[in-house]
Design an enzyme around this catalytic site. Structure first.
Site, PDB file in Angstrom:
ATOM      1  N   TYR A  48      40.691 -15.988  -3.580  1.00  0.00           N
ATOM      2  CA  TYR A  48      39.304 -15.706  -3.253  1.00  0.00           C
ATOM      3  C   TYR A  48      39.209 -14.320  -2.623  1.00  0.00           C
ATOM      4  CZ  TYR A  48      34.647 -15.985  -1.244  1.00  0.00           C
ATOM      5  OH  TYR A  48      33.347 -15.723  -0.918  1.00  0.00           O
ATOM      6  N   ASP A  62      29.509  -7.446   8.051  1.00  0.00           N
ATOM      7  CA  ASP A  62      29.142  -8.082   6.784  1.00  0.00           C
ATOM      8  C   ASP A  62      27.626  -8.214   6.677  1.00  0.00           C
ATOM      9  OD1 ASP A  62      29.206  -9.498   4.397  1.00  0.00           O
ATOM     10  OD2 ASP A  62      29.581 -11.429   5.376  1.00  0.00           O
ATOM     11  N   ASP A  89      33.189 -12.431  -4.194  1.00  0.00           N
ATOM     12  CA  ASP A  89      31.863 -12.488  -3.576  1.00  0.00           C
ATOM     13  C   ASP A  89      31.119 -11.191  -3.907  1.00  0.00           C
ATOM     14  OD1 ASP A  89      29.701 -12.470  -1.829  1.00  0.00           O
ATOM     15  OD2 ASP A  89      30.898 -12.681  -0.003  1.00  0.00           O
ATOM     16  N   ASP A  91      27.870 -10.763  -3.034  1.00  0.00           N
ATOM     17  CA  ASP A  91      26.697 -10.755  -2.151  1.00  0.00           C
ATOM     18  C   ASP A  91      25.420 -11.111  -2.925  1.00  0.00           C
ATOM     19  OD1 ASP A  91      28.226 -10.203   0.058  1.00  0.00           O
ATOM     20  OD2 ASP A  91      27.857  -8.062   0.056  1.00  0.00           O
ATOM     21  N   HIS A 116      30.275 -15.164  -7.111  1.00  0.00           N
ATOM     22  CA  HIS A 116      29.092 -15.894  -6.630  1.00  0.00           C
ATOM     23  C   HIS A 116      28.040 -14.951  -6.080  1.00  0.00           C
ATOM     24  CE1 HIS A 116      30.118 -15.681  -2.309  1.00  0.00           C
ATOM     25  NE2 HIS A 116      31.345 -16.061  -2.604  1.00  0.00           N
ATOM     26  N   GLU A 118      24.299 -14.882  -3.887  1.00  0.00           N
ATOM     27  CA  GLU A 118      23.635 -15.667  -2.857  1.00  0.00           C
ATOM     28  C   GLU A 118      22.137 -15.396  -2.810  1.00  0.00           C
ATOM     29  OE1 GLU A 118      24.598 -13.394   1.230  1.00  0.00           O
ATOM     30  OE2 GLU A 118      26.314 -13.660  -0.102  1.00  0.00           O
ATOM     31  N   CYS A 126      26.275 -12.667   7.520  1.00  0.00           N
ATOM     32  CA  CYS A 126      27.328 -13.664   7.335  1.00  0.00           C
ATOM     33  C   CYS A 126      26.690 -15.044   7.252  1.00  0.00           C
ATOM     34  CB  CYS A 126      28.316 -13.606   8.506  1.00  0.00           C
ATOM     35  SG  CYS A 126      29.450 -15.009   8.563  1.00  0.00           S
ATOM     36  N   ARG A 161      25.243 -19.332  -4.780  1.00  0.00           N
ATOM     37  CA  ARG A 161      25.382 -19.748  -3.374  1.00  0.00           C
ATOM     38  C   ARG A 161      23.993 -19.867  -2.773  1.00  0.00           C
ATOM     39  NH1 ARG A 161      28.217 -16.108   1.433  1.00  0.00           N
ATOM     40  NH2 ARG A 161      26.436 -16.322   2.856  1.00  0.00           N
ATOM     41  N   GLU A 191      26.401 -23.053   1.228  1.00  0.00           N
ATOM     42  CA  GLU A 191      26.975 -22.396   2.395  1.00  0.00           C
ATOM     43  C   GLU A 191      26.554 -23.071   3.694  1.00  0.00           C
ATOM     44  OE1 GLU A 191      29.209 -21.059   3.789  1.00  0.00           O
ATOM     45  OE2 GLU A 191      29.029 -18.863   3.827  1.00  0.00           O
ATOM     46  N   ASN A 213      33.287 -24.008   1.781  1.00  0.00           N
ATOM     47  CA  ASN A 213      33.773 -22.849   2.524  1.00  0.00           C
ATOM     48  C   ASN A 213      34.319 -23.324   3.865  1.00  0.00           C
ATOM     49  OD1 ASN A 213      34.263 -20.430   3.770  1.00  0.00           O
ATOM     50  ND2 ASN A 213      32.126 -19.788   3.888  1.00  0.00           N
TER      51      ASN A 213
END
Length: 298
Positions: A48, A62, A89, A91, A116, A118, A126, A161, A191, A213
Site C-alpha cells: 500500500y 497530509d 492513494d 487523494d 482509491h 476519496e 487525514c 473511499r 474510512e 484501514n
C-alpha cells in the site's frame, strides 16, 4: 533485477483473484522501494502506498499538497521493484473529472494495481482527524464514473473511499458506498469506521470487496486479521506503520548518538549490511556484471 519480472497485468490479475478468494489480503504501507522489497520478502499479499506517508516524506502535512507528478514518481518507484500488486492513494484525484481520468491513466501506465479516490473537499484532511468536509454525493459519483471509464485493464481496481462516517453517520456512509458501487467502483474503502459493528453493517450492505484501514492513533479500533476476516473484509492496510516504526527508531538512535557519542550500542537494532544486500539481491547484480565482463581479449 532493477524491475520486477512480473508484469503489471499479471499483478492486477493476482489481486483480482485474491479479492474474490474470500481471504483477507494484507497490504502494509511502504514509504520507499526498499520497504516494498522487505514486504515482499516477508510474504505479505501486496503493498500500500499512502498519501499521508508521501506527504510526510516530503515534510508536508497530509492536506492535499502533493501533486500528480510527485505521487506518480514515488508510486512508480515502489511498484516497479516488487512482484506484489501495489495500491496507491490518489487523494481526491488531483482536480475535477478530467483530472481524475488522467490520474487513472497515469497510475495504470505506471504499473499500479489500483488506486482509491476519496469524497472529501479540497484541501483534504487525514481521514482520522475531526472537521472533515465532504463533497455532494453527485460530485463524487461523477468522479467514480470517470475513473471507471478511464481504466483500460478490467483488473485495475478503482476504489472509492468515503469519509462520510463522521459527518453523515454510518447510514450516510453506507448510502454513499452503494451509490459509488452503482457508479462503477470495484471496491469500497469506508474510512474511519469506529467498531466491528460498523464494518459488519457495511459488509452486509455492499456487494463489492471492502477495505479496512488499521492505522494507529486514529478513530478505528485496531482489529486483528482474524476479526477482520470473520467480518468479511477483503483487504486490510497498515498505511503508516512502517514509517512510524522507522521514525521512532531514527529519533531514538540519533538521541543515543548525542548522549553517548557513538552508535555502538545501537548495532543490535540495525539491519546489517548482509541483510540489506539480501533484500537488494546484490549477488544477482554481481553475477550479471560478471557474466557480461568476464571475457579475455585474445
Amino acid at each position: 533485477m532493477i524491475n520486477s519480472t512480473i508484469t503489471a497485468t499479471e499483478k492486477r490479475k493476482v489481486l483480482a483473484e485474491g479479492l474474490a478468494s474470500g481471504k483477507l489480503l494484507k497490504f502494509p504501507g511502504a514509504y520507499n522501494a526498499l520497504v516494498a522489497m522487505i514486504i515482499e520478502q516477508l510474504g505479505f499479499d501486496g503493498i500500500y502506498i499512502s498519501g499521508a506517508v508521501m506527504s510526510n516524506s516530503l515534510g508536508l502535512p497530509d492536506i492535499g499538497f502533493t501533486t500528480l507528478t510527485e505521487v506518480s514518481q514515488i508510486a512508480s518507484q515502489i511498484a516497479r521493484v516488487s512482484s506484489l500488486p501495489a495500491i496507491v492513494d490518489v487523494d481526491t484525484g488531483f482536480g475535477e473529472t478530467m483530472n481524475v481520468a488522467r490520474t487513472i491513466m497515469e497510475m495504470e501506465r505506471l504499473g499500479l494495481a489500483g488506486c482509491h479516490l476519496e469524497d472529501q473537499t479540497n484541501p483534504k484532511r487525514c481521514g482520522h482527524l475531526d472537521h472533515k468536509t465532504i463533497v455532494p454525493m453527485e460530485e463524487m459519483i461523477k468522479k467514480v464514473k470517470t475513473a471507471a471509464e478511464a481504466k483500460t485493464d478490467p483488473n485495475f481496481i478503482v476504489m472509492a473511499r468515503t469519509d462520510a462516517r463522521a459527518s453523515e453517520g454510518l447510514d450516510g456512509a453506507i448510502n454513499r458506498a452503494k451509490a459509488y458501487v452503482d457508479a462503477g467502483a470495484d471496491m469500497i474503502f469506508p474510512e474511519a469506521m469506529y467498531s466491528e459493528t460498523d464494518f459488519e453493517q457495511m459488509r452486509k450492505a455492499i456487494s463489492v470487496p471492502i477495505l479496512a484501514n488499521m492505522t494507529e492513533f486514529g478513530k478505528s479500533e485496531l482489529l486483528t486479521a482474524k476479526q477482520l476476516e470473520n467480518l468479511g473484509v477483503n483487504m486490510v492496510i497498515y498505511p503508516v506503520t512502517t514509517q512510524r516504526l522507522a521514525m521512532k527508531a531514527v529519533s531514538d538512535g540519533l538521541k543515543t548518538i548525542l548522549d553517548e557519542g557513538t552508535q555502538e550500542s545501537l548495532l543490535p537494532n540495525m539491519q546489517t549490511r548482509k541483510e540489506l544486500y539480501e533484500v537488494l539481491r546484490y549477488e544477482d547484480y554481481d553475477a550479471f556484471d560478471s557474466s557480461i565482463y568476464n571475457f579475455n581479449l585474445e
